[in-house]
Design a protein around this motif. Sequence first.
Motif, PDB file in Angstrom:
ATOM      1  N   ASP A 143       0.164   4.386  -0.576  1.00 56.11           N
ATOM      2  CA  ASP A 143      -0.395   5.549   0.111  1.00 56.11           C
ATOM      3  C   ASP A 143      -0.078   5.511   1.603  1.00 56.11           C
ATOM      4  O   ASP A 143       0.334   6.515   2.191  1.00 56.11           O
ATOM      5  N   THR A 144      -0.272   4.345   2.214  1.00 52.39           N
ATOM      6  CA  THR A 144       0.000   4.212   3.647  1.00 52.39           C
ATOM      7  C   THR A 144       1.485   4.369   3.939  1.00 52.39           C
ATOM      8  O   THR A 144       1.879   5.014   4.924  1.00 52.39           O
ATOM      9  N   THR A 188       2.387   7.977   3.738  1.00 51.61           N
ATOM     10  CA  THR A 188       1.894   8.678   4.924  1.00 51.61           C
ATOM     11  C   THR A 188       2.811   8.436   6.110  1.00 51.61           C
ATOM     12  O   THR A 188       3.116   9.352   6.888  1.00 51.61           O
ATOM     13  N   ASP A 219       0.852  -1.194   0.000  1.00 47.23           N
ATOM     14  CA  ASP A 219       0.000   0.000   0.000  1.00 47.23           C
ATOM     15  C   ASP A 219       0.885   1.242   0.000  1.00 47.23           C
ATOM     16  O   ASP A 219       1.377   1.682   1.051  1.00 47.23           O
TER      17      ASP A 219
END
Length: 202
Positions: free
Chosen positions: A159-160, A163, A157
């Motif tokens: 995006d995670t 972040t 993932d």
Amino acid sequence: MPVSDRLPTLTVSEAGPPERGDAARNRALLLQAARRLVDQRGAEAVTTDDIAAAAGVGKGTLFRRFGSRAGLMVVLLDEDEKAQQQAILFGPPPLGPGAPPLQRLLAYGRERLKFVDTHHALLSDVNRDPQMRFNAPMTLHHSHIRLLLESAGTSGDLDTQATALLDLLDADYVRHELTDRGRSLADLGDAWDTVARKLCGT
């Protein structure tokens, strides 16, 4: 396609219709007053009343020009954000194009840590406003990290993972590590490198 070709600009504000002469003048006065007060006292000690009084305009003018106190603080960051954007998108490697994605990611982390340390008060102040915490520059920094991870062949993932890396650059976290835990920017840069390398599988 090179990462830089897919990145939108990181500027804080979008160009709008030209301001009337008095509106542009008031905007400039407010920005000058705000920057002067922030430099003197720190962002956390400066109120909208202080800024309006120092600029010689009514507080309502401040809200008409910037929407909120946090909106004004974001604009104060605009010039320096643009300069860093230019270095990321068009500057020499390893921060700019021309270096392998992982090397760019490592250079980005260390450069951004210095930026966050320098602009801690303004960034921290902006982050307290829920509407500003995920503003265009922060979203686009996330996109830059994500694209570098993708270009480095990172799986999972993205995006995670982007972040998680971006959280290491949070203004209050950086200040806590520097002042309360006695770490240096070099230490935080080394920590960034460790996490980035693991995410990129090296």
